[in-house]
Design a protein around this motif. Structure first.
Motif, short mmCIF file in Angstrom:
data_model
loop_
_atom_site.label_atom_id
_atom_site.label_comp_id
_atom_site.label_asym_id
_atom_site.label_seq_id
_atom_site.Cartn_x
_atom_site.Cartn_y
_atom_site.Cartn_z
N SER A 6 -40.00 -8.20 89.84
CA SER A 6 -39.79 -6.83 89.80
C SER A 6 -38.30 -6.57 89.55
N VAL A 7 -38.17 -5.61 88.50
CA VAL A 7 -36.82 -5.18 88.14
C VAL A 7 -36.86 -3.68 88.45
N SER A 8 -35.72 -3.19 89.43
CA SER A 8 -35.84 -1.75 89.71
C SER A 8 -34.36 -1.28 89.69
N THR A 46 -30.19 -9.51 77.27
CA THR A 46 -29.36 -9.09 78.27
C THR A 46 -30.29 -9.04 79.54
N LEU A 47 -31.54 -8.30 79.40
CA LEU A 47 -32.40 -8.19 80.57
C LEU A 47 -32.86 -9.67 80.94
N ILE A 48 -33.34 -10.57 80.06
CA ILE A 48 -33.74 -11.72 80.18
C ILE A 48 -32.68 -12.48 80.98
N SER A 49 -31.54 -12.35 80.75
CA SER A 49 -30.24 -13.40 81.06
C SER A 49 -29.98 -12.76 82.54
N ILE A 50 -30.14 -11.58 82.76
CA ILE A 50 -30.05 -10.88 84.24
C ILE A 50 -31.27 -11.50 85.06
N ILE A 51 -32.39 -11.41 84.82
CA ILE A 51 -33.34 -11.88 85.69
C ILE A 51 -33.08 -13.46 85.82
N GLY A 60 -28.77 -2.18 90.48
CA GLY A 60 -30.21 -2.53 90.61
C GLY A 60 -30.46 -3.63 91.07
N THR A 61 -31.99 -4.11 91.62
CA THR A 61 -32.24 -5.12 92.11
C THR A 61 -33.44 -5.68 90.93
N VAL A 62 -33.44 -7.37 91.36
CA VAL A 62 -34.44 -7.80 90.89
C VAL A 62 -34.86 -9.02 91.83
N THR A 63 -36.30 -9.25 91.77
CA THR A 63 -36.80 -10.38 92.57
C THR A 63 -37.81 -11.22 91.83
N VAL A 64 -37.81 -12.16 92.02
CA VAL A 64 -38.78 -13.22 91.39
C VAL A 64 -39.48 -13.86 92.36
N ASP A 65 -41.07 -13.53 92.47
CA ASP A 65 -41.78 -14.07 93.35
C ASP A 65 -41.35 -13.75 94.84
N GLY A 66 -40.67 -12.47 95.04
CA GLY A 66 -40.10 -12.14 96.24
C GLY A 66 -38.91 -12.61 96.77
N HIS A 67 -38.27 -13.19 95.71
CA HIS A 67 -36.89 -13.91 96.19
C HIS A 67 -35.82 -13.11 95.32
N ASP A 68 -34.91 -12.35 96.25
CA ASP A 68 -33.86 -11.85 95.51
C ASP A 68 -32.96 -12.66 94.73
N ILE A 69 -32.78 -12.34 93.20
CA ILE A 69 -32.16 -13.27 92.54
C ILE A 69 -30.48 -13.55 92.88
N SER A 70 -30.14 -12.49 93.63
CA SER A 70 -28.89 -12.69 94.12
C SER A 70 -28.48 -13.46 95.53
N GLU A 152 -41.53 -27.91 85.93
CA GLU A 152 -42.45 -27.52 86.18
C GLU A 152 -42.50 -26.07 86.81
N PRO A 153 -41.99 -25.30 85.96
CA PRO A 153 -41.60 -23.63 86.50
C PRO A 153 -43.02 -22.77 86.17
N LYS A 154 -42.98 -21.97 87.43
CA LYS A 154 -44.09 -20.96 87.48
C LYS A 154 -43.82 -19.85 86.43
N ILE A 155 -42.84 -19.47 85.88
CA ILE A 155 -42.55 -18.36 84.98
C ILE A 155 -41.69 -18.82 83.61
#
Length: 308
Positions: A6-8, A46-51, A60-70, A152-155
């Motif tokens: 989720s990218v917001s 740039t977007l991929i690198s931020i995620i 803004g904020t980015v979450t990966v499977d509920g985990h905030d990337i920061s 073995e990543p999920k993404i």
């Protein structure tokens, strides 16, 4: 379907004042193949690198499977495999050792059987003890994919994964991508071979000048924005488009043997059945007909030009 990324409101402005991303809002669904398309400099990498936590966002904020990337970087990053555009592999290491070392970096226990399977899937097993420096560009690209899959990543992010790869290797890669999706891995890809996105993707996002132009199911995008051509091979050549057919978008070939009708699902224009009926009433007969649909590439080019 539940979102896994989720990218917001994400933006990126560099010290020079250049705004690479502007208020990006994007949700990637779990288990889908998502194609992110855009011209050079649009902001895809740039977007991929931020995620992936490689580039810091300006807002803004980015979450990966509920985990905030920061706040929860390790948990978020452990779920992600990244195949970047650049070939960044250790030239004097062997293929097998590169994958094993990358797996260890993510805290995964040694698993020779998994490394073997990954190399087999990528047709690299015969090169397992070869040094990277001896490999072709296409083989190095495969090693990059293996490295991204080693923990073995999920993404899985694929940033121009088939650049410089021959047709046979490209087909092998996409077969692997399909198998990964079937196993539950979410795939996000960028590519300049838009026919690949048309064949592979479940959804398509278009980014241009740092802004998301649209996000749409591929089939729905083709239905909404695609054009169709109906080509009629005439029994008797015509010298001009007949009078009384102004309501149709008709074009006559130079030799007068073929009429082409261009239409789409959204236009308020008479349909194919109406055209054929009117041609019959006008005494114009045809030998054969065929239809063509516009490609995703044509839709993409149209969208980018429209925004420009």
């Amino acid at each position: 379907m539940q979102s896994v990324i989720s990218v917001s409101g994400v933006s990126k402005t560099y010290a020079t004042g250049f705004s690479a991303l502007k208020n990006i809002n994007l949700d990637i669904k779990r288990g889908e193949i998502f194609a992110l398309l855009g011209p050079n400099g649009a902001g895809k990498t740039t977007l991929i690198s931020i995620i992936c936590g490689i580039v810091n966002r300006s807002g803004g904020t980015v979450t990966v499977d509920g985990h905030d990337i920061s706040k929860d970087y390790r948990a978020a990053r452990s779920l992600i495999g990244l195949v970047p555009q650049e070939l960044t592999v250790e030239s004097f290491e062997t293929v097998r050792s590169v994958l094993a070392f990358s797996r260890g970096l993510f805290g995964k226990p040694a698993d020779p059987a998994f490394i073997e399977k990954t190399l087999m899937d990528l047709s690299l097993w015969d090169k397992r003890d070869s040094k990277i420096i001896t490999l072709s560009g296409g083989m190095k690209r495969r090693v990059m994919i293996g490295k991204a899959l080693s923990h073995e990543p999920k993404i899985l992010f694929l940033d121009e994964p088939t650049a410089g790869v021959d047709v046979e290797l490209r087909k092998d890669m996409w077969a692997l991508v399909r198998r990964l999706r079937e196993s539950g891995v979410t795939i996000i890809l960028t590519t300049h071979y838009i026919e690949e996105a048309e064949e592979m993707a479940d959804r398509v996002g278009v980014i241009n000048k740092g802004e998301i132009v649209l996000v749409e199911e591929k089939a729905e995008l083709m239905r909404k924005l695609g054009r169709k051509l109906l080509k009629l091979e005439l029994r008797t050549p015509l010298t001009a488009v007949p009078a009384g057919f102004d309501g149709y978008n008709l074009e006559l070939s130079q030799n007068g043997n073929e009429l082409t009708y261009t239409y789409d699902n959204q236009a308020e224009r008479p349909g194919v059945a109406s055209l054929i009926r009117d041609l019959d009433q006008a005494g114009i007969q045809f030998r054969d007909l065929n239809t063509e649909n516009s490609s995703l590439e044509e839709i993409f080019v149209s969208l980018v030009r429209r925004q420009a």
